[in-house]
Scaffold this active site. Structure first.
Site, mmCIF file in Angstrom:
data_model
loop_
_atom_site.group_PDB
_atom_site.id
_atom_site.type_symbol
_atom_site.label_atom_id
_atom_site.label_comp_id
_atom_site.label_asym_id
_atom_site.label_seq_id
_atom_site.Cartn_x
_atom_site.Cartn_y
_atom_site.Cartn_z
ATOM 1 N N HIS A 109 0.798 -1.234 0.000
ATOM 2 C CA HIS A 109 0.000 0.000 0.000
ATOM 3 C C HIS A 109 0.826 1.277 0.000
ATOM 4 O O HIS A 109 0.277 2.371 -0.052
ATOM 5 C CB HIS A 109 -0.929 0.010 1.233
ATOM 6 C CG HIS A 109 -1.694 -1.258 1.374
ATOM 7 N ND1 HIS A 109 -1.298 -2.280 2.218
ATOM 8 C CD2 HIS A 109 -2.797 -1.698 0.740
ATOM 9 C CE1 HIS A 109 -2.139 -3.283 2.104
ATOM 10 N NE2 HIS A 109 -3.053 -2.975 1.216
ATOM 11 N N ARG A 136 -2.540 11.509 14.360
ATOM 12 C CA ARG A 136 -3.766 11.655 13.585
ATOM 13 C C ARG A 136 -4.213 13.110 13.648
ATOM 14 O O ARG A 136 -4.271 13.710 14.727
ATOM 15 C CB ARG A 136 -4.854 10.738 14.137
ATOM 16 C CG ARG A 136 -6.234 11.117 13.708
ATOM 17 C CD ARG A 136 -7.229 10.005 13.807
ATOM 18 N NE ARG A 136 -8.588 10.510 13.880
ATOM 19 C CZ ARG A 136 -9.214 11.163 12.907
ATOM 20 N NH1 ARG A 136 -8.612 11.411 11.748
ATOM 21 N NH2 ARG A 136 -10.449 11.595 13.067
ATOM 22 N N MET A 188 -13.272 8.122 14.060
ATOM 23 C CA MET A 188 -13.300 6.745 13.567
ATOM 24 C C MET A 188 -11.939 6.040 13.484
ATOM 25 O O MET A 188 -11.827 5.011 12.834
ATOM 26 C CB MET A 188 -13.978 6.710 12.187
ATOM 27 C CG MET A 188 -15.405 7.232 12.223
ATOM 28 S SD MET A 188 -16.290 7.045 10.680
ATOM 29 C CE MET A 188 -16.609 5.293 10.672
ATOM 30 N N SER A 226 -15.784 19.502 14.346
ATOM 31 C CA SER A 226 -16.339 20.001 13.076
ATOM 32 C C SER A 226 -17.863 19.968 13.073
ATOM 33 O O SER A 226 -18.498 20.613 12.256
ATOM 34 C CB SER A 226 -15.831 19.153 11.916
ATOM 35 O OG SER A 226 -16.250 17.801 12.088
ATOM 36 N N ASP A 227 -18.423 19.176 13.992
ATOM 37 C CA ASP A 227 -19.883 19.140 14.084
ATOM 38 C C ASP A 227 -20.272 18.765 15.508
ATOM 39 O O ASP A 227 -19.468 18.177 16.236
ATOM 40 C CB ASP A 227 -20.499 18.180 13.046
ATOM 41 C CG ASP A 227 -19.798 16.845 12.996
ATOM 42 O OD1 ASP A 227 -18.753 16.750 12.327
ATOM 43 O OD2 ASP A 227 -20.271 15.910 13.647
HETATM 44 N N1 HPA Z 1 -19.005 10.453 13.708
HETATM 45 C C1 HPA Z 1 -17.890 9.819 13.343
HETATM 46 N N2 HPA Z 1 -16.824 10.462 12.882
HETATM 47 C C2 HPA Z 1 -16.864 11.791 12.795
HETATM 48 C C3 HPA Z 1 -17.990 12.509 13.163
HETATM 49 C C4 HPA Z 1 -19.110 11.797 13.647
HETATM 50 O O1 HPA Z 1 -20.154 12.375 13.991
HETATM 51 N N3 HPA Z 1 -17.705 13.817 12.946
HETATM 52 C C5 HPA Z 1 -16.466 13.908 12.475
HETATM 53 N N4 HPA Z 1 -15.941 12.676 12.371
#
Ligand code: HPA
Length: 243
Positions: A5, A88, A181, A204-205
């Site tokens: 890879h 990371r 993740m 980011s959210d």
């Molecule tokens: N879930 C998983 N991974 C992410 C998320 C999430 O809500 N936001 C940014 N990476």
């Protein structure tokens, strides 16, 4: 030795590799933030680069999303290219109400619903933790610069579209800060190979308010975080010298 890879020549990677999920972000970091970056690998569009930061070598390589993909690259970087520090660089969804968009979460530990660390650990629960030196260095630089950081547990989910509707409540009840993740897999690899790893994630959210960064905020916010990480772990310019 090239791997299935990674096509880089032996010695092509620096001791420290930044690992964004997105290979285009790896290329962006290499071309706009590092000096003298050269592409060292590109297999299945997963690009890696080595350049320098304040005169010291550093590499950056995409990993793809999720523990299975990121574990392939991290393992080969450590085993075949002698990489000792895995960082990371990513984003996470905030679980905790105390977090705001743009805050930085340092993954002191990483819980997961993935089985990878149980596979490594004879079915037992492994405490997947960050490398202390990396964690301490990034935390100190952030505090010095008054950049908001939260330090604690991440949850590395196998599924982005998780079917369990109460997952966020369960994580919040145990003080987990954010969902991403990859971190738990990276920490398991680091433990197995006695190297250091740290996951640094910009919020980011928000999984409570459902607020999220615009694409523009995502780009600039992650760039600022990468500069902070590079100054902390590779080295800041001497006082009085502009970066
Ligand atoms: N879930 C998983 N991974 C992410 C998320 C999430 O809500 N936001 C940014 N990476």
């Amino acid at each position: 030795m090239p791997t299935p890879h990674i096509s880089a020549a032996p010695g092509a990677f620096a001791d420290t590799v930044l690992l964004p999920g997105d290979p285009l972000r790896a290329e962006h970091i290499a071309r706009t933030l590092l000096d003298d970056a050269v592409e060292v690998t590109r297999v299945r569009a997963m690009a890696g680069f080595t350049g320098s930061w304040n005169g010291r070598p550093v590499s950056v390589m995409g990993t793809g999303m999720g523990i299975p993909s990121s574990s392939i690259y991290a393992t080969e970087l450590v085993r075949e290219y002698g990489v000792r520090r895995l960082l990371r660089i990513g984003t996470c969804g905030a679980v905790s109400e105390s977090l705001r968009l743009g805050d930085i979460v340092l993954g002191q530990g990483a819980c997961t619903d993935s089985g990878v660390n149980r596979s490594r650990f004879r079915g037992m629960d492994f405490a997947a933790i960050a490398g202390f030196d990396l964690l301490a260095a990034v935390a100190a630089t952030a505090r010095e610069r008054r950049v908001p950081v939260a330090i604690g547990n991440l949850f590395s989910a196998d599924l982005f579209y998780h079917p369990e509707p109460t997952l966020v409540d369960a994580l919040d009840a145990m003080g987990v800060l954010g969902i991403e993740m990859e971190a738990a897999g990276l920490y398991g690899i680091a433990a197995e190979h006695r190297v250091q790893a740290l996951a640094v994630c910009a919020v980011s959210d928000h999984l409570r308010s459902h607020a999220s960064w615009s694409p523009q905020q995502r780009q600039c916010g992650v760039d600022d975080m990468v500069r902070l990480v590079l100054d902390a772990v590779i080295g800041a310019p001497p006082p009085g010298v502009d970066a």
